[in-house]
Design an enzyme around this catalytic site. Structure first.
Site, PDB file in Angstrom:
ATOM      1  N   HIS A  81      -5.203 -24.625 -10.523  1.00  0.00           N
ATOM      2  CA  HIS A  81      -6.374 -23.664 -10.073  1.00  0.00           C
ATOM      3  C   HIS A  81      -5.979 -22.287 -10.402  1.00  0.00           C
ATOM      4  CE1 HIS A  81      -9.388 -21.726  -7.733  1.00  0.00           C
ATOM      5  NE2 HIS A  81      -9.505 -22.985  -7.165  1.00  0.00           N
ATOM      6  N   GLY A 160      -6.171   0.670  -5.874  1.00  0.00           N
ATOM      7  CA  GLY A 160      -4.916   0.502  -6.413  1.00  0.00           C
ATOM      8  C   GLY A 160      -4.571   0.870  -7.620  1.00  0.00           C
ATOM      9  N   ASP A 161      -3.558   0.683  -8.099  1.00  0.00           N
ATOM     10  CA  ASP A 161      -3.234   0.758  -9.493  1.00  0.00           C
ATOM     11  C   ASP A 161      -2.071  -0.208 -10.142  1.00  0.00           C
ATOM     12  OD1 ASP A 161      -0.394   1.562  -8.920  1.00  0.00           O
ATOM     13  OD2 ASP A 161      -1.022   3.485  -8.434  1.00  0.00           O
ATOM     14  N   GLY A 169       0.399  -9.634  -8.470  1.00  0.00           N
ATOM     15  CA  GLY A 169      -0.617  -9.723  -9.265  1.00  0.00           C
ATOM     16  C   GLY A 169      -1.905  -8.620  -8.815  1.00  0.00           C
TER      17      GLY A 169
END
Length: 326
Positions: A81, A160-161, A169
């Protein structure tokens, strides 16, 4: 009472210890009910479906992320997937008494809770999308986990960063309408046939190159349908795997009949189908009216018509939203 549904997909479908730990994290929150857990070994993916009042669902989603980020290492992940994060996608679906605007707000709040706690990179999609292209999950997930280094300078993050992206991930979060994940089984081992059928039936259609190298698009048959073709080793089946994003445009019955028609043109039989997660009872009533209009048991008629118990027993009390709520 307001109800909000959350259907997070985690990139783990093989280690029962991890799957159970994530399920327990969801169930640790009072006021939330875990309706369904759908695990695929070959896909190496698990889809949880839980509901509750919006604030409780927000808390449960955060607890799910906390446990998944702790236990899942994307550097070691393989599966059939498409995926790019430990929690690959986390959709929120407004149900009873909950407006879409509130679902959008819950999705945004979760994202910034995650940014504050873990700083994992992420994108908004569907109704939370920052840009038109970001509405579609497939755009944000193109190239999967392995393509993330190239995206760092191309697709700006919403939260986020990239500092500590390798283990977890990137994730995708957003509010959307009710989506049904539905796969149709083909009597062939040739996955290219499934891919061709997917290209014909999905809304986006297919792209081909002309003799001059120009990209030419052919629209698909069904609006509100995304589809791919794949082989699932778990069941030794080739499937046309579909996401139905708007049931008012294309129903399970529409998809089943379209795939069946195209398969027959290619000399292949449809042997049955598989529902991932849950679907509303209206989809079964609509199918029963087609397969067996005078049936005394419409749900059974729909199950038989779709061949939903070909791969494994199909329990309507667990797979139909209205019955599961009861």
């Amino acid at each position: 009472m307001k109800l909000l549904e959350c259907i997070p997909n985690i990139s783990e479908g093989r280690d029962e210890t991890i799957i159970n730990a994530v399920a327990q994290a969801i169930q640790s929150v009072e006021g939330v009910k875990l309706l369904h857990t759908d695990t695929g070994y070959a896909a190496n993916r698990t889809v949880f479906t839980f509901v509750g009042e919006p604030e409780a669902v927000l808390k449960a989603a955060f607890e799910l992320y906390k446990k998944a980020v702790e236990l899942i290492d994307m550097r070691k992940h393989t599966g059939t997937h498409p995926r790019q994060g430990a929690v690959d996608v986390c959709p929120f679906v407004p149900l009873q008494g909950t407006p879409m605007l509130e679902a959008i707000d819950i999705a945004s709040r979760l994202a910034f809770m995650l940014e504050s706690e873990f700083n994992i990179p992420g994108y908004f999609y569907a109704f939370n999308a920052s840009w038109p292209d970001h509405v579609n999950l497939s755009y944000l997930r193109k190239g999967e986990y392995e393509a993330l280094p190239g995206k760092m300078g191309e697709i700006p993050l919403d939260f986020g960063d990239w500092e500590n992206w390798e283990k977890s991930g990137a994730t995708v979060i957003g509010a959307r309408n009710l989506l049904v994940a539905y796969n149709i089984n083909l009597a062939t081992k040739d996955v290219e046939i499934a891919k061709k059928i997917a290209g014909i039936v999905r809304q986006s259609g297919t792209i081909r190159l002309s003799s001059t190298g120009e990209r030419l698009g052919t629209p698909g048959k069904l609006a509100g349908v995304r589809a791919i073709g794949w082989y699932i080793k778990d069941f030794d089946r080739v499937q046309v795997s579909c996401n139905l994003t708007d049931l008012s445009l294309s129903s399970m019955l529409d998809v089943f009949l379209a795939v069946k028609e195209e398969a027959e043109k290619m000399g292949v039989t449809v042997t049955g189908s598989e529902l991932i997660g849950l679907a509303p009872i209206s989809e079964f009533e609509k199918a029963a009216a087609y397969f067996e209009p005078n049936s005394s048991d419409p749900i059974k008629a729909a199950i038989n018509g779709f061949g939903l118990d070909e791969i494994k027993p199909f329990d309507p009390n667990q797979k139909i939203i209205e019955k599961r709520f009861k």
